[in-house]
Design a protein around this motif. Structure first.
Motif, mmCIF file in Angstrom:
data_model
loop_
_atom_site.group_PDB
_atom_site.id
_atom_site.type_symbol
_atom_site.label_atom_id
_atom_site.label_comp_id
_atom_site.label_asym_id
_atom_site.label_seq_id
_atom_site.Cartn_x
_atom_site.Cartn_y
_atom_site.Cartn_z
ATOM 1 N N HIS A 275 -6.279 18.820 2.279
ATOM 2 C CA HIS A 275 -4.931 18.785 1.709
ATOM 3 C C HIS A 275 -4.831 19.733 0.521
ATOM 4 C CE1 HIS A 275 -3.764 15.296 4.106
ATOM 5 N NE2 HIS A 275 -4.968 14.828 3.880
ATOM 6 N N SER A 276 -5.917 19.836 -0.230
ATOM 7 C CA SER A 276 -5.871 20.632 -1.459
ATOM 8 C C SER A 276 -7.251 21.225 -1.751
ATOM 9 C CB SER A 276 -5.428 19.718 -2.613
ATOM 10 O OG SER A 276 -4.552 20.379 -3.485
ATOM 11 N N GLN B 42 2.427 19.610 -4.387
ATOM 12 C CA GLN B 42 3.401 19.236 -5.405
ATOM 13 C C GLN B 42 4.122 20.455 -5.960
ATOM 14 O OE1 GLN B 42 0.647 16.616 -7.675
ATOM 15 N NE2 GLN B 42 2.405 15.281 -7.835
ATOM 16 N N ARG B 43 3.581 21.654 -5.720
ATOM 17 C CA ARG B 43 4.215 22.887 -6.186
ATOM 18 C C ARG B 43 5.290 23.351 -5.204
ATOM 19 N NH1 ARG B 43 3.089 21.570 -9.956
ATOM 20 N NH2 ARG B 43 1.178 21.630 -11.123
ATOM 21 N N HIS C 272 -0.731 14.280 -3.761
ATOM 22 C CA HIS C 272 -0.998 14.892 -5.063
ATOM 23 C C HIS C 272 -1.574 16.280 -4.814
ATOM 24 C CE1 HIS C 272 -1.386 11.047 -7.701
ATOM 25 N NE2 HIS C 272 -0.613 10.811 -6.662
ATOM 26 N N GLY C 273 -1.612 17.089 -5.861
ATOM 27 C CA GLY C 273 -2.302 18.374 -5.745
ATOM 28 C C GLY C 273 -1.396 19.492 -5.314
ATOM 29 N N MET C 274 -1.934 20.338 -4.429
ATOM 30 C CA MET C 274 -1.318 21.621 -4.123
ATOM 31 C C MET C 274 0.150 21.525 -3.693
ATOM 32 S SD MET C 274 -3.390 24.434 -2.094
ATOM 33 C CE MET C 274 -3.209 26.134 -2.558
ATOM 34 N N GLY D 53 -2.470 19.290 -12.420
ATOM 35 C CA GLY D 53 -1.558 18.465 -13.201
ATOM 36 C C GLY D 53 -1.466 18.812 -14.679
ATOM 37 N N CYS E 47 -3.412 27.698 -9.239
ATOM 38 C CA CYS E 47 -2.037 27.946 -8.784
ATOM 39 C C CYS E 47 -1.874 29.373 -8.280
ATOM 40 C CB CYS E 47 -1.041 27.726 -9.923
ATOM 41 S SG CYS E 47 -0.768 26.002 -10.328
ATOM 42 N N LEU F 140 -3.708 3.361 -8.126
ATOM 43 C CA LEU F 140 -4.300 4.296 -7.179
ATOM 44 C C LEU F 140 -5.778 3.932 -7.035
ATOM 45 C CD1 LEU F 140 -3.138 7.784 -8.564
ATOM 46 C CD2 LEU F 140 -2.308 6.690 -6.486
ATOM 47 N N SER G 72 -3.501 23.938 -14.256
ATOM 48 C CA SER G 72 -2.177 23.536 -13.791
ATOM 49 C C SER G 72 -2.137 22.900 -12.417
ATOM 50 C CB SER G 72 -1.236 24.736 -13.830
ATOM 51 O OG SER G 72 -0.979 25.050 -15.179
ATOM 52 N N MET G 73 -2.900 23.427 -11.461
ATOM 53 C CA MET G 73 -2.796 22.925 -10.089
ATOM 54 C C MET G 73 -3.144 21.441 -10.013
ATOM 55 S SD MET G 73 -1.937 23.752 -7.052
ATOM 56 C CE MET G 73 -2.184 25.368 -6.326
ATOM 57 N N LYS H 68 0.865 -1.182 0.000
ATOM 58 C CA LYS H 68 0.000 0.000 0.000
ATOM 59 C C LYS H 68 0.889 1.215 0.000
ATOM 60 C CE LYS H 68 -4.612 -1.194 1.427
ATOM 61 N NZ LYS H 68 -5.779 -0.839 2.255
ATOM 62 N N GLN H 69 0.521 2.203 -0.770
ATOM 63 C CA GLN H 69 1.395 3.358 -0.904
ATOM 64 C C GLN H 69 0.574 4.634 -1.068
ATOM 65 O OE1 GLN H 69 3.333 3.795 -4.623
ATOM 66 N NE2 GLN H 69 3.550 5.945 -4.031
ATOM 67 N N ALA H 70 0.544 5.446 -0.008
ATOM 68 C CA ALA H 70 -0.224 6.695 -0.029
ATOM 69 C C ALA H 70 0.670 7.824 -0.521
ATOM 70 C CB ALA H 70 -0.745 6.998 1.365
ATOM 71 N N GLU H 71 0.168 8.596 -1.466
ATOM 72 C CA GLU H 71 0.968 9.651 -2.099
ATOM 73 C C GLU H 71 0.400 11.037 -1.799
ATOM 74 O OE1 GLU H 71 0.862 8.725 -6.264
ATOM 75 O OE2 GLU H 71 1.944 6.841 -5.995
ATOM 76 N N GLU I 58 -7.433 11.854 -11.190
ATOM 77 C CA GLU I 58 -6.805 10.690 -11.841
ATOM 78 C C GLU I 58 -7.813 9.666 -12.345
ATOM 79 O OE1 GLU I 58 -6.165 11.778 -8.822
ATOM 80 O OE2 GLU I 58 -4.142 12.623 -8.897
ATOM 81 N N ARG J 234 -7.427 9.610 0.970
ATOM 82 C CA ARG J 234 -6.492 8.506 1.226
ATOM 83 C C ARG J 234 -6.703 7.345 0.273
ATOM 84 N NH1 ARG J 234 -2.031 10.449 2.572
ATOM 85 N NH2 ARG J 234 -2.637 12.001 4.092
ATOM 86 N N THR K 11 -8.577 18.059 -7.358
ATOM 87 C CA THR K 11 -7.926 17.164 -6.398
ATOM 88 C C THR K 11 -8.896 16.874 -5.253
ATOM 89 O OG1 THR K 11 -5.909 18.353 -6.923
ATOM 90 C CG2 THR K 11 -5.830 16.876 -5.015
ATOM 91 N N ASP L 142 -3.662 2.496 4.820
ATOM 92 C CA ASP L 142 -2.811 3.125 3.812
ATOM 93 C C ASP L 142 -1.748 4.007 4.468
ATOM 94 O OD1 ASP L 142 -4.268 2.639 1.019
ATOM 95 O OD2 ASP L 142 -5.801 2.978 2.531
ATOM 96 N N HIS M 67 -5.732 8.520 -3.463
ATOM 97 C CA HIS M 67 -4.318 8.734 -3.770
ATOM 98 C C HIS M 67 -3.399 7.698 -3.146
ATOM 99 C CE1 HIS M 67 -5.004 13.181 -4.980
ATOM 100 N NE2 HIS M 67 -5.341 12.326 -5.914
ATOM 101 N N SER M 68 -3.925 6.514 -2.886
ATOM 102 C CA SER M 68 -3.064 5.458 -2.384
ATOM 103 C C SER M 68 -3.128 4.272 -3.352
ATOM 104 C CB SER M 68 -3.513 5.039 -0.988
ATOM 105 O OG SER M 68 -2.722 3.958 -0.546
#
Lengths: 193, 534
Positions: free
Chosen positions: B114-115, A43-44, A39-41, B461, B384, B7, B458-459, A34-37, B34, B167, B30, A62, B170-171
């Motif tokens: 988060h976003s 990343q800037r 993404h989004g804001m 992706g 952005c 994902l 852009s924000m 399991k791999q939680a990443e 995806e 979670r 977000t 996760d 994005h996991s």
């Protein structure tokens, strides 16, 4: 077998590629993953983290619980410390020692090093320098993966197969370069006190 | 059976392809983006000609999907939680019209923000709309549940809400793909050619039908394999877990099994019989859910005479933010590993605009042009460029919802604020800024609207923007005086020119639009890499 890894860095530094390689390698080894990443804001240019969990048994969460990470693998020194609450009492901190300074109040490097030195088990290497020697700074993330691979219960052969799979679309030369970076990271970490 | 590392969002995209969709409708956001990107990039989507271009906003996306469903085909529509606010009118009314081809709405909530600008819980919308909600607990379940969702939608003839949180979205985890795939539906009319005409007389009948279907939805939940009761030996507590909450609970019981009875909920309305069963067997209940205390509120005893219900409302779990294994350990008073804390020397590293980004040049010019007026004159939006609120720029004073910069600037100008400016991105403008600009034009408002055009979403992706190449003609068409539509390349060498354009348009008493246009540098780099590869 169960390995919990916190991958840390700054958005754009390639920690998702490290995760992708380890993911592919784990799958080849028939492990659960399991791999939680992030993404989004963030990343800037913000702080990014990925929770990577590999096990021979099914994995529930996760997210890695606090204090349960076997390894913190960071491509940036300050970011390696941000996730210390996740590290096991005798876990390993493996980090690149080249700071990424995109904020005005970045702390002094020797003070960061002093914090890192407080830990019993740590490896700091100049991944950027090694990657440049090999011929591409962008491969520094694979140098770091190599350094950490000494503590990950996935055979290096499988990780190299993972590198070949993840970088397949970029051609044989890039695959070879990344495998070389991985190997150099592995041997450097072994000889680092 | 092949296992792929996917994902949660990708698992949903693959599930939708295998469920025989004819279209995916979405606006990037977000943590939902995806799902659509996975379908867009999948070879089967091209082979089957699945409709997969981005929509202008979530409302147009939902309506497109509803039209496809009217015509008998299966449609997936995806958005982030706040996107459902934009699509809410279409969504709520579609539960009156019902559907023909299966219609599944995936909404990705973002607890802990988060976003996002809030952490609203989409399950409220599902309850409000009185339709079934599905909430998967893992990537594998998400994959399988999409097919189930389409079957459910077609059998009940209503849309189905499919709720996930960040979670799961994005996991990654290994997902086994089903060998059997559905073909797409053929074109067909809905059974009743007036059921989509929500004139009051028809709407009343449709509402009655929806109300009459509530018992059926309840029975479906009672019998759903996604709602599972696991017995336990210790009846001092019963635990109700919604969606991925079960994972955080079980993470605390890897050595020995959880002693308490558990009710895992993956399909709503909540299954009455199972809830009553766990209530009758246990002294107290703990409700664990990502997002708002939706189920907890339903079960909580207003007058405090009944059983103790624990969760986010009584402080057993935090009221806000996403769950974690540690929060569950706290709630159950289990021993946790010692936490050394984060060393004090570690400083925050917030996201920032990329070096070389055109928004930076725009903000530098804007700050200089506004020096005589001071802070407080700039309304902004979502993208952005919202990072222009942070140092070193500190240029903007609002970020509320998609398009709000234009209309808030107008409203503040109506109130007498001068100068009153808006900074909005190209894609945000075509999402929801155009109608506000029409209000400003019709009212002759004294505003300056800066559409900071980087030809990309852009924000999220770097998706294609609906606005690319159209901004000038859109603004003219809306009725902005062509002499006050000013296009400029935001670049260091054009700094003085940009400052004087902004000053000139502040001086003009009416609606001005300034369009600084330069492609997002991330997009430029990405396109260059893609070209090299091919």
């Amino acid at each position: 077998m169960k390995t919990n890894i916190i991958l840390a860095g700054v958005g754009g530094q390639g920690i998702l590629s490290i995760a992708a390689v380890l993911g592919a390698a784990s799958l080849k080894n028939k492990y659960y993953l399991k791999q939680a990443e992030t993404h989004g804001m963030s990343q800037r240019g913000g702080a990014v983290v990925s929770h990577l969990r590999i096990s021979d048994k099914p994995i529930h969460s996760d997210l890695i619980p606090m204090g349960k990470a076997d390894i913190i693998l960071s491509v940036e020194p300050m970011e390696s410390l941000r996730y210390l609450p996740f590290l096991k009492p005798h876990g390993y901190l493996v980090t690149n020692n080249v700071p990424y300074k995109n904020i005005p109040n970045y702390p002094e490097m020797d003070k960061l090093q002093a914090e890192i030195d407080k830990l019993k088990r740590k490896v700091t290497i100049n991944a950027d320098g090694i990657a440049k020697e090999i011929g591409n700074l962008r491969a520094s993330n694979m140098v770091m993966l190599g350094a950490a691979s000494n503590f990950i219960e996935v055979p290096s052969k499988k990780i190299e197969e993972g590198i070949a799979e993840i970088f397949r679309s970029k051609g044989a030369a890039i695959i070879q370069l990344n495998i070389e970076a991985f190997r150099k990271g592995k041997t450097t970490a072994k000889t680092t006190p | 059976m092949s296992v792929k590392l996917l994902l949660g969002n990708e698992a949903i995209g693959l599930g939708a392809i295998d469920a025989g969709i004819s279209g995916v409708y979405a606006y990037p956001g977000t943590p939902s983006t995806e799902i659509t990107e996975y379908i867009q990039a999948h070879p089967l989507a091209a082979e089957r000609n699945i409709q997969r271009k981005w929509s202008a906003n979530e409302k147009t996306a939902y309506e497109g999907a509803l039209g496809m469903s009217y015509a008998g085909k299966r449609a997936l529509v995806c958005m982030k939680h706040v996107g459902l606010n934009v699509a809410a009118d279409a969504f709520i009314n579609s539960t009156f019209t019902g559907v023909n081809g299966g219609l599944v709405l995936v909404v990705a909530d973002d607890p802990s923000m988060h976003s996002s600008q809030n952490e609203q819980d989409s399950r409220f919308y599902g309850k409000f709309a009185m339709i079934p909600i599905l909430e998967p607990s893992s990537q594998q379940e998400a994959y399988e549940m999409v097919k189930f969702a389409f079957d459910l939608s077609e059998s009940i003839q209503y849309p189905v809400l499919f709720r996930i949180t960040t979670r799961l979205a994005h996991s990654r985890a290994g997902v086994s793909r089903d060998e059997k795939h559905r073909k797409e539906n053929s074109l067909s009319f809905p059974p009743d050619l007036r059921q989509f005409v929500l004139l009051p007389a028809i709407a009343r009948k449709r509402y009655e039908l929806l109300l009459n279907n509530q018992d059926k939805f309840q029975k479906l939940s009672e019998n759903s394999s996604y709602n599972q009761y696991t017995p336990g030996s210790d009846h001092s507590l019963g635990i109700v877990c919604c969606g991925i909450a079960i994972n955080y609970l079980l993470e605390n019981y890897t050595e020995k099994p959880c002693p308490y009875p558990i009710l895992k909920i993956g399909q709503y309305p909540i299954p009455e019989k199972l809830v009553k069963k766990i209530e009758s067997e246990c002294d107290e209940l703990l409700i664990v859910e990502e997002g708002y205390p939706v189920v907890e509120e339903m079960l909580s005893d207003y007058f405090g005479k009944g059983k103790r219900i624990r969760g986010r409302l009584d402080g057993t779990l935090p009221r806000a933010g996403e769950l974690s294994p540690g929060l569950l350990a706290n709630a159950l008073q289990l021993e946790q590993a010692k936490n050394p804390g984060i060393p004090e020397i570690v400083t925050n590293r917030p996201p920032s605009l990329c070096t070389g980004c055109g928004h930076q040049d725009m903000y530098k010019a804007l700050n200089e042009a506004l020096k005589p007026w001071g802070d407080g004159h700039v309304f902004s939006d979502i993208g952005c460029y919202t990072l222009g609120a942070l140092p070193p720029y500190r240029s903007i004073n609002s970020c509320v919802d998609m398009g709000a910069s234009v209309t808030m600037a107008k409203g503040a100008a109506d109130a007498g604020l001068f100068p009153s400016l808006a900074v909005i991105g190209d894609s945000t403008f075509t999402h929801s800024g155009m109608t506000g600009l029409l209000d400003a034009v019709n009212d002759g408002s004294n505003v300056v609207i800066i559409i900071s055009d980087n030809q990309s979403v852009s924000m999220t992706g770097g998706q294609d923007s609906s606005a690319t190449g159209r901004l000038d003609s859109i603004c003219k068409g809306i009725g902005v005086d062509p002499a006050h539509i000013r296009t400029v390349v935001p670049h260091r060498k054009n700094h003085d020119k940009m400052v004087s354009i902004i000053k000139e348009e502040i001086d003009y008493k009416g609606v001005s639009v300034i369009i600084p246009t330069r492609e997002c540098i991330q997009r430029t780099a990405r396109l260059k890499r893609a070209k090299r590869k091919s």
